[in-house]
Scaffold this active site. Structure first.
Site, short mmCIF file in Angstrom:
data_model
loop_
_atom_site.label_atom_id
_atom_site.label_comp_id
_atom_site.label_asym_id
_atom_site.label_seq_id
_atom_site.Cartn_x
_atom_site.Cartn_y
_atom_site.Cartn_z
N HIS A 61 0.57 -33.35 28.24
CA HIS A 61 -0.10 -32.56 27.20
C HIS A 61 0.84 -31.47 26.71
O HIS A 61 1.65 -30.94 27.47
CB HIS A 61 -1.40 -31.96 27.73
CG HIS A 61 -1.20 -31.00 28.88
ND1 HIS A 61 -1.05 -31.44 30.17
CD2 HIS A 61 -1.11 -29.65 28.91
CE1 HIS A 61 -0.89 -30.39 30.97
NE2 HIS A 61 -0.93 -29.30 30.22
N GLY A 95 0.20 -14.76 10.05
CA GLY A 95 1.40 -13.94 10.11
C GLY A 95 2.18 -13.91 8.82
O GLY A 95 3.21 -13.25 8.71
N GLU A 133 2.13 -19.72 9.93
CA GLU A 133 1.59 -20.19 8.65
C GLU A 133 2.63 -20.16 7.55
O GLU A 133 2.51 -20.90 6.55
CB GLU A 133 0.36 -19.36 8.25
CG GLU A 133 0.67 -17.91 7.90
CD GLU A 133 -0.57 -17.17 7.38
OE1 GLU A 133 -1.57 -17.83 7.06
OE2 GLU A 133 -0.52 -15.94 7.30
N ASP A 172 -0.30 -8.83 10.98
CA ASP A 172 0.95 -9.61 10.90
C ASP A 172 2.14 -8.94 11.59
O ASP A 172 3.13 -9.61 11.91
CB ASP A 172 1.33 -9.86 9.45
CG ASP A 172 0.26 -10.63 8.70
OD1 ASP A 172 -0.52 -11.35 9.35
OD2 ASP A 172 0.20 -10.51 7.46
N SER A 203 0.83 -1.20 0.00
CA SER A 203 0.00 0.00 0.00
C SER A 203 0.87 1.25 0.00
O SER A 203 0.56 2.25 -0.66
CB SER A 203 -0.91 0.00 1.23
OG SER A 203 -1.70 -1.17 1.27
N HIS A 230 -9.32 -17.50 9.84
CA HIS A 230 -9.70 -16.10 9.69
C HIS A 230 -10.33 -15.48 10.92
O HIS A 230 -10.50 -14.25 10.97
CB HIS A 230 -10.62 -15.95 8.48
CG HIS A 230 -9.93 -16.13 7.17
ND1 HIS A 230 -9.54 -17.36 6.70
CD2 HIS A 230 -9.52 -15.22 6.25
CE1 HIS A 230 -8.93 -17.22 5.53
NE2 HIS A 230 -8.90 -15.94 5.24
N VAL A 231 -10.68 -16.28 11.90
CA VAL A 231 -11.21 -15.71 13.14
C VAL A 231 -10.18 -14.77 13.77
O VAL A 231 -10.54 -13.85 14.52
CB VAL A 231 -11.62 -16.83 14.12
CG1 VAL A 231 -10.39 -17.58 14.62
CG2 VAL A 231 -12.42 -16.27 15.29
N ALA A 273 3.73 -22.40 25.22
CA ALA A 273 3.92 -23.46 24.24
C ALA A 273 5.21 -24.24 24.51
O ALA A 273 6.22 -23.68 24.93
CB ALA A 273 3.96 -22.87 22.83
#
Length: 333
Positions: free
Chosen positions: A229, A183, A236, A140, A118, A263-264, A199
């Site tokens: 767990h 991202g 991505e 992002d 842009s 997309h959420v 994580a």
């Protein structure tokens, strides 16, 4: 002055105002627009909106605004200007159509909210006599010239909340979840969200990782401490989460699933930080244009709102925070 937002928010400029929305990947950034627009209204400048970014400028999709046009939108997600990619604007003929629209409405300046692509369009318009100010807006956080982009914090909090919910199932069933985060080619969302959710491993494009050492062996070491767990965060730009989940299940003996948040992550009511930074940037953009200054990008650097020449901003290099990446894995147990 013109209010102009690229992909998801509105903005302001010099003697006639227009709105433009060009960047797609972010929650609502319209807060840039009201603070600047109301400033213009108090000074009795004309003000307009341009729908669907550069495509709307080419198509003359321009609408006049009044001071109530931006009332009660600060808390809302999405955009009232809509978004569109515009290949025609990359051609000289398309750019000349956009310039003709500017001349028709007496547009003397444009604020462009979006990303580097842009800003390149804003640079090209500036070169052709239409002063433009860029405001960084994308979830992002991948715009090289700024520490922070509008929409990033809202998205980051959304990711954290969703993974916290996923954790309930992970913990109760003794599973491993491999979570893919948006991202594009920037790992900021994955890295920071990964720390926030504790994580076990974080995989981002900027740092090459040996999956065997970085993920599989980490899980095995953690299993020896009686943890059952695990959450693995993957950007991505890396992809392959389904394959990684199967590999983990096969080699570590823990039932594993891949989750693509999707997309959420782009929607939702903006956080306080996004609302405040957007307001600051929108105000700064209008001040510059009212001084007759264009061809600049508004950025956040070291918690200060400053501006760069567009050419300088586009040629900067964004560096990954190696120290933060190290911390993320030092504290993960």
């Amino acid at each position: 002055i013109i209010l102009f937002e690229l992909f998801s928010r509105r903005v302001i400029t010099h003697e006639n105002y227009r709105c433009f929305n060009q960047r797609r990947r972010r929650p609502r950034h319209e807060r840039c627009n009201p603070c600047g627009r109301q400033n213009c209204l108090r000074k009795r400048h004309d003000r307009y909106r341009i729908n669907r970014g550069y495509q709307g400028l080419i198509d003359d999709d321009v609408r006049e605004l009044n001071i109530r046009s931006v009332s009660d939108i600060i808390h809302r997600g999405g955009t009232m200007l809509y978004s569109a990619r515009c290949l025609a604007f990359k051609e000289e003929s398309g750019m000349q159509q956009a310039i003709a629209t500017c001349k028709k409405h007496g547009i003397e300046g444009i604020v462009v909210i979006g990303g580097d692509g842009s800003f390149r369009g804003a640079r090209d318009l500036s070169l052709r006599g239409i002063p433009c100010i860029g405001i960084p807006g994308t979830i992002d956080n991948d715009i090289v010239s700024t520490d922070y982009t509008i929409g990033y914090d809202t998205c980051l909090n959304t990711i954290m909340q969703m993974v916290d919910r996923i954790r309930d199932t992970v913990e109760s069933h003794g599973r491993c979840m491999v979570v893919e985060v948006m991202g594009n080619k920037c790992g900021d969302l994955t890295l920071n969200a990964g720390i926030a959710v504790g994580a076990t491993a974080i995989v981002i494009p900027e740092i090459r990782s040996d999956i065997e050492q970085h993920v599989i062996n980490r899980i095995r070491r953690t299993q020896k401490t009686d943890k059952k767990h695990f959450i693995i965060m993957v950007a991505e730009g890396i992809g392959g989460v389904e394959e990684l989940a199967r590999k983990i299940e096969k080699e570590c003996g823990v039932e594993s699933r891949a989750v693509i948040l999707g997309h959420v992550q782009r929607g939702g009511s903006p956080t306080v930080r996004d609302r405040v930074v957007a307001s600051q940037m929108g105000y700064k953009a209008v001040q510059l244009l009212m001084q007759g200054i264009g061809n600049r990008v508004i950025v956040l650097k070291d918690d200060h709102i400053i501006d760069y020449d567009i050419y300088e901003a586009l040629n900067m290099q964004k560096k990954v925070d190696n120290e933060l990446y190290k911390i993320a894995h030092e504290i993960s147990i």
